[in-house]
Design a protein around this motif. Structure first.
Motif, mmCIF file in Angstrom:
data_model
loop_
_atom_site.group_PDB
_atom_site.id
_atom_site.type_symbol
_atom_site.label_atom_id
_atom_site.label_comp_id
_atom_site.label_asym_id
_atom_site.label_seq_id
_atom_site.Cartn_x
_atom_site.Cartn_y
_atom_site.Cartn_z
ATOM 1 N N GLU A 104 35.926 49.274 95.646
ATOM 2 C CA GLU A 104 34.358 48.674 96.032
ATOM 3 C C GLU A 104 34.096 47.323 95.257
ATOM 4 N N ARG A 108 28.394 47.831 96.649
ATOM 5 C CA ARG A 108 27.503 48.415 95.852
ATOM 6 C C ARG A 108 26.368 47.506 95.535
ATOM 7 N N ASN A 149 35.218 49.778 90.643
ATOM 8 C CA ASN A 149 34.090 48.561 91.059
ATOM 9 C C ASN A 149 34.485 47.483 90.533
ATOM 10 N N ARG A 172 35.885 45.849 101.991
ATOM 11 C CA ARG A 172 35.338 46.575 100.948
ATOM 12 C C ARG A 172 34.012 46.918 100.844
#
Length: 400
Positions: free
Chosen positions: A264, A43, A246, A40
């Motif tokens: 993510e 961020r 997220n 994945r």
């Protein structure tokens, strides 16, 4: 050479207090986070870095994509700083709600910024606030819906961070429909932060009973969240397409990457390795950031007093928010004084080896807040300073 000898040699021309980042440790931590993310994208959580150069370094590595900012003004600043660079299209999620009317007006007036920045909403009231700031005919604002990830095993029991009130699929769909229905908004993503796992170590030093309780809680909280979040994301996708979902943080990458609804992950502290993250069983980031203080007194045997150093982390106000002596080994804070604004006594047998002007290397409890104390980071590799870069503070910006 020992690590302390390397640090002392690399910085021999500098006068404390100053801060350094070990690039070898930072890069190794970055690779380890990617390994733990199991494919994945990550961020980067900017609040744990607060240094544009280090953000750029992470974003240049395989496995990293986008920034999780903590302030809309910060997101605007980064977007403009990176305009006309390879990072110009970096997606930035402002992960905390904003009530900053001026920043919202700035966002709406900048099409390039509005194209890459998303802001959080967990209620229709957030949409109302944006409308009030911009007028109802404002340009499209990208919205990320925040979903509550806390664990509630029993009525009235809440384990986790106090963030979004949106907890069920029904609540999530209702808000998603409201966002989609209203002109001037585009629902692009969902985030949820499992702070009871990502931000709570399961191996606190000297407290195995507490560690066992935390581990028990995390084993039960994780599966409950995956089931509940997956159902909510499926329901939201029935309302509109999503660009991203997220989840997670440095302490929960394995759990969150096992959630099929998450596209993510988020992480930042694991790049720096502050001492608060020494209390996790499942991973051990290398300490990458340190600050040096100078010995200015020897008031008694086994005690050395350092200049300044009271860089206390935000949060619970408990001892785990205090910085800790790192090198030379064998030092600890004096319980009656702690880390002080103008002096920090340290105690231990190693204190008797210290002379006036010698250095003691400290570690902060948290990752990003150290950058608020220093205008620059000296980036070291082995026994030399490779370069010196400004922190946010050194670039004359302060986002809260």
């Amino acid at each position: 050479m020992t690590q302390q000898a390397d640090l002392d040699t690399a910085t021999k021309g500098l006068d404390p207090p100053f801060a350094v980042v070990d690039l070898d440790a930072f890069d190794a931590n970055a690779k380890e986070l990617v390994r733990r993310a199991h494919g994945r994208p990550i961020r980067v959580a900017s609040k744990s870095i607060r240094c544009a150069y280090l953000l750029e370094r992470a974003l240049g590595m395989p496995g990293y994509q986008g920034v999780m900012a903590y302030s809309l003004r910060e997101a605007l600043w980064l977007t403009r700083k990176w305009r006309d660079t390879p990072l110009a299209d970096t997606d930035i999620l402002v992960a905390y709600p904003t009530t900053d009317h001026a920043a919202l007006r700035d966002l709406a007036a900048d099409p390039e910024a509005a194209r890459v920045i998303s802001v959080i909403a967990d209620s229709a009231a957030h949409l109302d606030l944006i409308d009030a700031a911009l007028g109802v005919d404002h340009p499209k604002i990208r919205i990320c819906l925040e979903f509550d990830a806390a664990w509630r095993p029993l009525p009235g029991v809440y384990v986790g961070t106090r963030r979004s009130p949106v907890r069920t699929s029904r609540q999530a769909v209702r808000l998603a429909e409201e966002i989609v229905r209203r002109p001037g908004f585009s629902l692009v993503g969902v985030m949820s932060y499992e702070g009871q796992i990502a931000g709570l170590g399961d191996n606190p030093p000297g407290n195995p009973v507490k560690g066992a309780v935390i581990a028990w809680m995390q084993r039960r909280s994780g599966p409950e969240l995956i089931k509940r979040r997956s159902a909510a994301i499926a329901a939201i996708r029935g309302v509109t397409d999503l660009e991203f979902v997220n989840g997670g943080g440095t302490g929960s990458l394995e759990l969150t990457s096992a959630d099929p609804s998450v596209t993510e992950l988020a992480a930042g502290s694991g790049l720096i390795g502050p001492w608060l993250f020494d209390s996790y069983r499942g991973f051990s980031p290398r300490p990458a950031a340190f600050y040096a203080l100078s010995v200015v007194r020897r008031p008694a045997p086994r005690i050395a007093t350092l200049f300044a150093g009271g860089y206390v982390a935000s949060g619970t106000g408990t001892p785990d928010r205090l910085p800790q002596p790192y090198l030379p080994q064998g030092l600890k804070l004096l319980g009656t004084e702690g880390a002080g604004e103008v002096q920090t006594p340290v105690v231990g047998a190693a204190a008797d080896t210290l002379k006036l002007g010698d250095r003691v290397w400290m570690r902060h409890s948290k990752a990003g807040e150290l950058a608020e104390r220093f205008q620059e980071y000296h980036l070291v590799r082995g026994d030399r300073v490779e370069r010196t870069v400004p922190t946010y503070r050194g670039e004359a910006v302060n986002f809260g």
